[in-house]
Design a protein around this motif. Structure first.
Motif, PDB file in Angstrom:
ATOM      1  N   GLU A 114       0.837  -1.203   0.000  1.00  0.00           N
ATOM      2  CA  GLU A 114       0.000   0.000   0.000  1.00  0.00           C
ATOM      3  C   GLU A 114       0.879   1.262   0.000  1.00  0.00           C
ATOM      4  N   ILE A 168       0.727   4.513   5.381  1.00  0.00           N
ATOM      5  CA  ILE A 168      -0.385   4.724   6.309  1.00  0.00           C
ATOM      6  C   ILE A 168      -0.417   3.676   7.428  1.00  0.00           C
ATOM      7  N   ASP A 169       0.147   2.494   7.164  1.00  0.00           N
ATOM      8  CA  ASP A 169       0.154   1.427   8.165  1.00  0.00           C
ATOM      9  C   ASP A 169       1.547   1.246   8.768  1.00  0.00           C
ATOM     10  N   HIS A 177      -4.125   4.464  -1.121  1.00  0.00           N
ATOM     11  CA  HIS A 177      -5.152   5.265  -0.438  1.00  0.00           C
ATOM     12  C   HIS A 177      -4.613   6.694  -0.339  1.00  0.00           C
ATOM     13  N   TRP A 182     -10.364   8.648   2.880  1.00  0.00           N
ATOM     14  CA  TRP A 182     -11.772   8.422   3.238  1.00  0.00           C
ATOM     15  C   TRP A 182     -12.555   9.732   3.373  1.00  0.00           C
ATOM     16  N   TRP A 223      -6.665  -9.419   2.847  1.00  0.00           N
ATOM     17  CA  TRP A 223      -6.152  -8.162   3.399  1.00  0.00           C
ATOM     18  C   TRP A 223      -5.194  -8.405   4.567  1.00  0.00           C
ATOM     19  N   ARG A 224      -4.709  -7.358   5.166  1.00  0.00           N
ATOM     20  CA  ARG A 224      -3.526  -7.402   6.031  1.00  0.00           C
ATOM     21  C   ARG A 224      -3.771  -7.980   7.432  1.00  0.00           C
ATOM     22  N   GLN A 257      -5.724  -3.924  17.453  1.00  0.00           N
ATOM     23  CA  GLN A 257      -5.670  -2.467  17.306  1.00  0.00           C
ATOM     24  C   GLN A 257      -5.720  -1.827  18.697  1.00  0.00           C
ATOM     25  N   HIS A 283      -7.788  -7.097  13.903  1.00  0.00           N
ATOM     26  CA  HIS A 283      -7.859  -6.809  12.465  1.00  0.00           C
ATOM     27  C   HIS A 283      -6.840  -7.705  11.747  1.00  0.00           C
TER      28      HIS A 283
HETATM   29  C1  BMA Z   1      -7.974  -0.645   5.583  1.00  0.00           C
HETATM   30  C2  BMA Z   1      -7.556  -1.013   6.999  1.00  0.00           C
HETATM   31  C3  BMA Z   1      -6.814   0.172   7.563  1.00  0.00           C
HETATM   32  C4  BMA Z   1      -5.625   0.516   6.646  1.00  0.00           C
HETATM   33  C5  BMA Z   1      -6.085   0.691   5.200  1.00  0.00           C
HETATM   34  C6  BMA Z   1      -4.933   0.921   4.224  1.00  0.00           C
HETATM   35  O1  BMA Z   1      -8.794  -1.580   5.036  1.00  0.00           O
HETATM   36  O2  BMA Z   1      -6.744  -2.157   7.007  1.00  0.00           O
HETATM   37  O3  BMA Z   1      -6.360  -0.120   8.849  1.00  0.00           O
HETATM   38  O4  BMA Z   1      -4.976   1.681   7.082  1.00  0.00           O
HETATM   39  O5  BMA Z   1      -6.807  -0.446   4.795  1.00  0.00           O
HETATM   40  O6  BMA Z   1      -4.041  -0.145   4.180  1.00  0.00           O
END
Ligand code: BMA
Length: 376
Positions: A85, A97-98, A124, A135, A326-327, A332, A338
């Motif tokens: 990302e 961002i992460d 993002h 967002w 996804w990650r 959290q 998550h």
């Molecule tokens: C989202 C989550 C967020 C993350 C974003 C960008 O779906 O996993 O915590 O910051 O993706 O990777």
């Protein structure tokens, strides 16, 4: 008669040949990039590549441990595809961002590629007018970055930074590492500054075209495969394609779909996903584009047999090149878990191993044997 038969036969050959060839929309794509696309096209007849976001960077309860991966902890193998990302790149941040440092990301990308794996990038990127995150759905962001818009020059500097990063991705021979670029993802949603609630279809298409032209023509980026990616909220071809920029600007098509309900009481996720994947297949055949499941998963995977009883039930028959989970952030700050693939000892770990062993599922070793960067 013989002549006629030969003629007919060559028509048939030309006809099928056309279906086999997958040409990158970037006519100057590097050889490894166009080889990858060609091999992904062949991959849909063999099985689906398993991918995981941020796989090498961290997992549930660990961060930056050399050679570690939750997928490997459970199955003994790395995934066949790695998602990363880019959010933060546009503002010269050293970390995304992460909190993944871009320097480490570059190294992880190299490692995945050297293992024969596939790399995909999402972005993002911040709202160009407000400076808030992706967002922020304040209207006008897309119009602002288009030529003539107030944030156009700034957007170009963002793409310049993306280009520097893309050109820094190099394999052992100095060759550029091919990347499946999935910009403006989930575009039919209503939660990002580029989604359907904030711009017209025409504005969206212009955003895509400008981005494609600028990267390929002005910046000389030739290691990108372009993926069009919607949210999971479509039921018809027309809905999926409403903002499609055109066959000349898209190599791959995909959508994202997450599960939230109880699969033991409600089978609608499987039914819906099956339907959408079938629709995607139809579109990909019509357009000669390669299909994938851009993102999927069930947060914290609360059902022990989710892999074989839900995910595989929905996509096992599909002609998809890959699926990305996804990650694995882990816990959290608010205590919320998550993560989207099991870690060692997790309740779905045993079922995940069964999924990993399926003939039509491709992790590291099977992918390495495909030699995706060699001539298809
Ligand atoms: C989202 C989550 C967020 C993350 C974003 C960008 O779906 O996993 O915590 O910051 O993706 O990777």
């Amino acid at each position: 008669m013989k002549k006629l038969l030969t003629l007919l036969y060559s028509f048939v050959l030309i006809g099928t040949d056309h279906l086999l060839i997958a040409q990158t929309v970037d006519k100057n794509a590097t050889i490894e990039t166009s080889n990858l696309l060609g091999n992904l096209k062949k991959q849909i007849n063999k099985g689906i590549i398993f991918g995981h976001q941020d796989d090498l960077a961290y997992g549930v309860g660990w961060k930056y441990e050399k050679d570690r991966s939750d997928v490997k902890d459970v199955t003994g193998e790395y995934p066949g595809l790695y998602g990363w990302e880019l959010a933060g790149l546009e503002k010269d941040s050293k970390i995304n961002i992460d909190s993944v440092p871009f320097d480490k990301m570059r190294e992880f990308i190299r490692q995945g590629y050297e293992r024969g794996g596939v790399i995909t990038l999402s972005w993002h990127l911040d709202h160009p007018l407000t400076g808030k995150n992706a967002w922020d759905t304040t209207h006008g962001g897309v119009a602002a970055v288009l030529p003539g818009g107030v944030a156009h020059e700034m957007y170009k500097t963002w793409l310049d930074k993306l280009s520097v990063f893309a050109l820094s991705l190099r394999g052992a021979r100095g060759e550029l590492i091919p990347v499946i670029f999935r910009p403006f993802h989930e575009l039919t949603g209503n939660w990002f500054w580029w989604t359907q609630n904030t711009c017209t279809p025409d504005e969206f298409k212009r955003l895509w075209l400008f981005t494609f032209d600028y990267l390929t023509k002005e910046k000389g980026i030739h290691n990108f495969i372009y993926m069009y990616n919607t949210a999971g909220n479509f039921n018809t071809e027309a809905q999926f394609l409403e903002r499609y920029p055109g066959d000349d600007f898209v190599d791959m098509i995909s959508f994202d779909a997450y599960q939230y309900n109880d699969p033991q009481k409600d089978s609608s996720f499987v039914t819906q996903l099956k339907k959408q994947v079938a629709l995607l297949e139809t579109i990909s055949t019509e357009k000669n584009k390669i299909a994938a499941l851009g993102e999927t998963g069930y947060e914290a995977i609360p059902y022990a047999d989710w892999w074989t009883k839900t995910l595989w039930k929905a996509i096992g028959e599909a002609r998809l090149s890959y699926v990305l989970l996804w990650r694995n952030h882990g816990q959290q700050p608010n205590g919320h878990m998550h993560y989207y693939v099991p870690f060692k000892g997790d309740i779905s770990a045993e079922d995940f191993k069964k999924f990993y062993l399926l003939d039509k599922v491709f992790f590291e070793k099977k992918i390495k044997k495909q030699h995706l960067y060699n001539q298809p």
